[in-house]
Design a protein around this motif. Structure first.
Motif, PDB file in Angstrom:
ATOM      1  N   ALA A 180       3.308   4.699  -6.602  1.00 28.64           N
ATOM      2  CA  ALA A 180       3.181   5.593  -5.449  1.00 28.64           C
ATOM      3  C   ALA A 180       3.663   6.992  -5.794  1.00 28.64           C
ATOM      4  N   VAL A 181       4.815   7.089  -6.470  1.00 29.08           N
ATOM      5  CA  VAL A 181       5.354   8.391  -6.859  1.00 29.08           C
ATOM      6  C   VAL A 181       4.447   9.058  -7.886  1.00 29.08           C
ATOM      7  N   GLU A 182       3.910   8.250  -8.819  1.00 23.19           N
ATOM      8  CA  GLU A 182       2.988   8.809  -9.819  1.00 23.19           C
ATOM      9  C   GLU A 182       1.721   9.341  -9.141  1.00 23.19           C
ATOM     10  N   ALA A 183       1.217   8.611  -8.162  1.00 14.49           N
ATOM     11  CA  ALA A 183       0.025   9.074  -7.439  1.00 14.49           C
ATOM     12  C   ALA A 183       0.314  10.366  -6.691  1.00 14.49           C
ATOM     13  N   VAL A 214       6.305  10.272   0.296  1.00 16.95           N
ATOM     14  CA  VAL A 214       5.750   8.965  -0.064  1.00 16.95           C
ATOM     15  C   VAL A 214       6.464   7.865   0.706  1.00 16.95           C
ATOM     16  N   VAL A 215       5.679   6.955   1.253  1.00 12.75           N
ATOM     17  CA  VAL A 215       6.210   5.751   1.898  1.00 12.75           C
ATOM     18  C   VAL A 215       5.458   4.556   1.328  1.00 12.75           C
ATOM     19  N   LEU A 216       6.170   3.470   1.025  1.00 11.68           N
ATOM     20  CA  LEU A 216       5.553   2.256   0.504  1.00 11.68           C
ATOM     21  C   LEU A 216       5.526   1.203   1.601  1.00 11.68           C
ATOM     22  N   ALA A 233       0.862  -1.186   0.000  1.00 13.32           N
ATOM     23  CA  ALA A 233       0.000   0.000   0.000  1.00 13.32           C
ATOM     24  C   ALA A 233       0.894   1.231   0.000  1.00 13.32           C
ATOM     25  N   GLY A 234       0.332   2.337  -0.448  1.00 13.56           N
ATOM     26  CA  GLY A 234       1.059   3.593  -0.450  1.00 13.56           C
ATOM     27  C   GLY A 234       0.548   4.525   0.620  1.00 13.56           C
ATOM     28  N   LEU A 235       1.476   5.170   1.322  1.00 16.03           N
ATOM     29  CA  LEU A 235       1.116   6.166   2.327  1.00 16.03           C
ATOM     30  C   LEU A 235       1.707   7.498   1.875  1.00 16.03           C
ATOM     31  N   LEU A 236       0.822   8.485   1.678  1.00 15.95           N
ATOM     32  CA  LEU A 236       1.252   9.802   1.232  1.00 15.95           C
ATOM     33  C   LEU A 236       1.016  10.806   2.356  1.00 15.95           C
ATOM     34  N   LEU A 237       2.037  11.593   2.640  1.00 16.11           N
ATOM     35  CA  LEU A 237       1.933  12.664   3.630  1.00 16.11           C
ATOM     36  C   LEU A 237       1.991  13.987   2.866  1.00 16.11           C
ATOM     37  N   ILE A 238       0.935  14.797   2.984  1.00 13.52           N
ATOM     38  CA  ILE A 238       0.762  15.998   2.167  1.00 13.52           C
ATOM     39  C   ILE A 238       0.742  17.215   3.085  1.00 13.52           C
ATOM     40  N   PRO A 291      12.578  20.290  -6.617  1.00  9.25           N
ATOM     41  CA  PRO A 291      11.786  21.094  -7.558  1.00  9.25           C
ATOM     42  C   PRO A 291      10.360  20.582  -7.735  1.00  9.25           C
ATOM     43  N   GLY A 292      10.176  19.269  -7.816  1.00  8.20           N
ATOM     44  CA  GLY A 292       8.836  18.718  -7.999  1.00  8.20           C
ATOM     45  C   GLY A 292       8.049  18.600  -6.723  1.00  8.20           C
ATOM     46  N   ARG A 293       8.684  18.880  -5.580  1.00 10.84           N
ATOM     47  CA  ARG A 293       8.071  18.840  -4.249  1.00 10.84           C
ATOM     48  C   ARG A 293       7.382  17.507  -3.954  1.00 10.84           C
ATOM     49  N   THR A 294       7.923  16.419  -4.485  1.00  7.95           N
ATOM     50  CA  THR A 294       7.496  15.079  -4.109  1.00  7.95           C
ATOM     51  C   THR A 294       8.742  14.245  -3.878  1.00  7.95           C
ATOM     52  N   ALA A 295       8.694  13.322  -2.943  1.00 11.62           N
ATOM     53  CA  ALA A 295       9.856  12.470  -2.663  1.00 11.62           C
ATOM     54  C   ALA A 295       9.383  11.201  -1.993  1.00 11.62           C
ATOM     55  N   ARG A 296       9.998  10.084  -2.397  1.00 10.58           N
ATOM     56  CA  ARG A 296       9.754   8.821  -1.708  1.00 10.58           C
ATOM     57  C   ARG A 296      10.874   8.607  -0.702  1.00 10.58           C
ATOM     58  N   TYR A 297      10.513   8.037   0.435  1.00 13.41           N
ATOM     59  CA  TYR A 297      11.493   7.837   1.499  1.00 13.41           C
ATOM     60  C   TYR A 297      12.661   6.983   1.020  1.00 13.41           C
TER      61      TYR A 297
END
Length: 784
Positions: free
Chosen positions: A423-426, A453-455, A359-364, A481-487
């Motif tokens: 997860a990163v795409e989401a 992002v955490v998987l 599952a994907g866990l997103l912290l926004i 720059p894209g302000r998204t990152a996976r752990y």
């Protein structure tokens, strides 16, 4: 204009003693006149109260006033029979007036009770019916049946005689409803007075009816009169009380909470019948089996229905409380507790935690939400949060759990995410969707977001670990720059201090790992170093020297900022004392956060630190930001005023980045503004920045404030500030922050070079929008 708040009290304090005094008067026409006069004041008080307070249900109060008037007329007629005619017939026209009062009282009270909301009536009617049947059984056994069974008494007399206890039973049922209404109305004083008046009326009636069968009461029946009079006075006081207007207003709130525990009252009601039979058997009297069976036949079904409703209500309350415990109040989404439980449940669904489904866990996180809320207000801020929550739910899909985790952060647990790529795409899709304009009722707002992002379970098999790593990923996303990152594991030792190390900060204070560097503040006109700003650094044993951006914000969130500021203040003043004893007369500036300014012990801490190091208050400068001062303006004015009175110099740091004005800041006892580096660095090439700096300096000067420009990187900027009559400057072009041992040499270098620059020993070429300083000796831009 309403009556003064003390009017009803004056009436009670005068009326109740008068009622007692009346009972002490000799029996006769004079006593009866006093009695009727006191009773009539109840009617007058109700009419006065209605005319002054203008209640919505005025008819209810007028009916009760007519009821008292009817009763007083009956008292007067009965007194005439007794003292003038010398015979008091029964029944008489006085009884007609007495009995006419009961339906008037009941109608008025029921109108008031009905205004509190029809949704409460099923429960109220059940409760009233159960207890009224119980009282009816007592009345039948001890009042009605003995009166009815008197041999040789005409039918009309018996009907009139039993009408009184029946009417009292009606008032008793309403009294029960009033007692329940006292809770539902949150202890409305007028309602309490009204309930007390009805209780006194019922009590007096019952005692009078018992006097027929109890000789002791019959011999002292004049003692009942003060109770009746008290009922009239309390009724009038209820109308005079200003709360009667609220009592008479319709209520739209619904009773969603059980009003106490009715089990004891219902148990007592059910036991009345057996208790009567037991007493009659022990007294060898004829048992009223039929009456007890009949009453029980009514009461038992009523109690069963009431208990069923109570169980249903408690079940709904339990469910509702569970929902409230798991729901965010503002957005209606799940809260952090529910989200953490859901993550734990997901991790526990496999054979072991490591084998849990993917599952994907997103912290926004909403960027600069605090600034938006301060600008547009908290109501708009809440509307933005609700709009973000609704859009996030639409973007994530129906199978994802959406939660608001804190003030401006949201969480998404999406079991449809099966890989790191998805997860990163989401995360990218959700970020793009959230940054589209939010259409509120009166305006359109755009927000920027960062997503960590955490998987699961790849990035953690424990709930606490997963949430911490999601926070690490979010911190990394803010720098990309894209302000998204996976752990990733590398984030734990990256440029930003990982949240896992924040727990070490308090220990770092104890171990002396927090060190101070000092940056000079230079007076522009003379080139003299006036003082220094103390800047905290963390000399971490593993990660080396960490800047304030790595730990100050986290210290504020975790509450460590208080001890940290005390530590910095003490070290800075200790070093300042050392310099001054060595002949270096510097002042020292220390930054304060919001938590510091709201700390009630701040003033005492500052005073103690100055005393401990033998320093005058004027050697200390405390810097606050605009936002800090405006979090609690009243508290800020109080604390800053006390510090200013002590002699501490107060300054506004990073001026121009907040939302306040010089007019507002004039109310604060500050003496210095520090213009933010974002305006100063563009001073030479950007005319709007130059205009902002120039106007700020001019306005500040008129307000009696000194201006310090931060971010001075070169001599050309220094000269422009000199031409604008800026008071002081600091920046890398003058000197970088250095440890205390290096500061004296840095001061000597600055004071040897800068005076020549500001005296015009350099030439500034402004042609073509560029600037170049040509100095009479080699130019040294200090980089110590």
């Amino acid at each position: 204009m309403g009556l003064p708040m003390t009017t009803w009290r004056r009436y009670v304090l005068a009326g109740l003693p008068a009622a007692v005094a009346c009972a002490l008067l000799p029996i006769g026409i004079g006593r009866d006149l006093v009695y009727c006069s006191i009773a009539a004041t109840g009617t007058v008080a109700i009419i006065v109260g209605v005319r002054r307070h203008r209640p919505d249900r005025a008819i209810a109060w007028y009916l009760m006033a007519f009821g008292i008037a009817s009763w007083v007329a009956g008292d007067g007629l009965y007194s005439w029979y007794e003292h003038v005619v010398a015979v008091a017939p029964f029944p008489s026209w006085a009884d007609v007036l007495y009995l006419a009062a009961y339906p008037l009282f009941a109608a008025g009270l029921l109108i008031l009770l009905r205004s509190k909301g029809p949704e409460r009536w099923p429960t109220a009617v059940l409760d009233s019916a159960i207890l009224t049947v119980a009282l009816g059984l007592l009345s039948w056994v001890f009042l009605i049946e003995p009166t009815w069974a008197v041999n040789g008494t005409p039918l009309v007399e018996r009907l009139i005689a039993v009408a009184y206890p029946i009417a009292d039973g009606l008032l008793f049922a309403i009294l029960i409803r009033l007692a329940m209404g006292a809770k539902l109305a949150q202890h409305n004083p007028a309602l309490r007075l009204l309930a007390a008046s009805v209780a006194a009326l019922v009590a007096a009636d019952i005692l009078f009816e018992l006097s027929t069968f109890v000789p002791v009461i019959a011999e002292n029946d004049t003692a009942i009169d003060p109770i009746w009079l008290a009922a009239y006075v309390l009724w009038g006081a209820a109308a005079l009380h200003p709360a009667m207007r609220t009592l008479s207003s319709p209520s739209t709130d619904r009773a969603s909470v059980a009003d106490g525990n009715p089990l004891i009252a219902f148990a007592a009601a059910l036991l009345i019948g057996p208790a009567i039979l037991l007493g009659e058997v022990l007294a060898a009297a004829r048992p009223h089996v039929g009456a007890v069976v009949c009453a029980s036949g009514f009461m038992v079904p009523l109690v069963l229905v009431r208990m069923t409703r109570l169980v249903h209500l408690l079940t709904n309350q339990t469910r509702r409380l569970g929902e409230l415990a798991d729901t965010d109040f503002v957005t209606g989404l799940a809260n952090r507790r529910k989200f953490a439980d859901a993550v734990g449940e997901h991790l526990a669904t496999g054979a072991d935690r490591a084998a849990a489904p993917t599952a994907g866990l997103l912290l926004i996180d909403l960027e600069r939400f605090t600034e938006i809320e301060e600008t547009l207000g908290h109501l708009t801020g809440d509307a933005i949060l609700r709009a973000v929550g609704a859009r996030l739910a639409a973007l994530a899909g129906a199978n994802a759990l959406i939660a608001r985790l804190s003030g401006d952060s949201f969480g998404v647990l999406d079991c449809s995410i099966t890989s790191a790529t998805s997860a990163v795409e989401a995360a990218a899709r959700i970020r793009s969707g959230l940054e589209l304009p939010l259409e509120l009722i009166e305006l359109s707002v755009s927000v920027e977001v960062s997503v960590g992002v955490v998987l699961l379970p790849d990035d953690g098999s424990e709930t606490a670990v997963v949430l911490r790593r999601a926070d690490v990923a979010l911190s990394a996303a803010k720098e990309r720059p894209g302000r998204t990152a996976r752990y990733g594991v590398e984030m734990e030792t990256g440029g930003n201090l990982a949240p896992s190390l924040i727990g070490e900060l308090r220990g770092a204070l104890d171990r002396g790992e927090i060190v101070l560097h000092y940056q000079p503040q230079v007076e522009v006109r003379t080139g003299r170093v006036l003082g220094v700003e103390a800047l905290a650094r963390w000399q971490h044993p593993e990660h080396g020297l960490l800047g304030p951006d790595s730990f100050i914000a986290a210290a504020e969130r975790t509450g460590i900022i208080g001890p940290l500021t005390q530590y910095v203040l003490d070290r800075a003043l200790a070093q300042c004392a050392i310099w001054r004893r060595a002949g270096l007369p510097l002042t020292v500036a220390v930054n304060l956060s919001v938590r510091n300014l709201l700390d009630p012990g701040l003033v005492d801490d500052v005073r103690a630190a100055l005393s401990r190091h033998g320093l005058e208050a004027n050697v200390l400068e405390l810097e606050i930001t605009e936002g800090t001062a405006m979090v609690d303006p009243r508290r800020s004015l109080q604390v800053l005023g006390t510090l200013a009175d002590m002699g501490v110099l107060l300054s506004i740091d990073d001026y121009g980045t907040g939302h306040s004005s010089l007019a507002y800041l004039q109310r604060l006892p500050v003496r210095r503004l520090k213009i933010d580096r974002s305006f100063v660095t563009g001073l030479v090439d950007d005319e709007p920045s130059a205009a902002i700096v120039r106007s700020t300096i001019e306005l500040a000067r008129h307000l009696g404030l000194d201006v310090v420009a931060e971010g001075v990187e070169d001599d050309v900027t220094l000269l422009r500030l000199h031409a604008m009559a800026c008071f002081a400057v600091q920046g890398f072009g003058l000197g970088r922050p250095v440890p205390p041992l290096l500061l004296p040499d840095l001061v000597d270098q600055i004071e040897a070079r800068v005076p020549d620059v500001v005296r015009g020993l350099g030439v500034v070429d402004m042609a073509a929008g560029t600037a170049r300083a040509v100095q009479s000796r080699p130019s040294q831009v200090l980089r110590a």
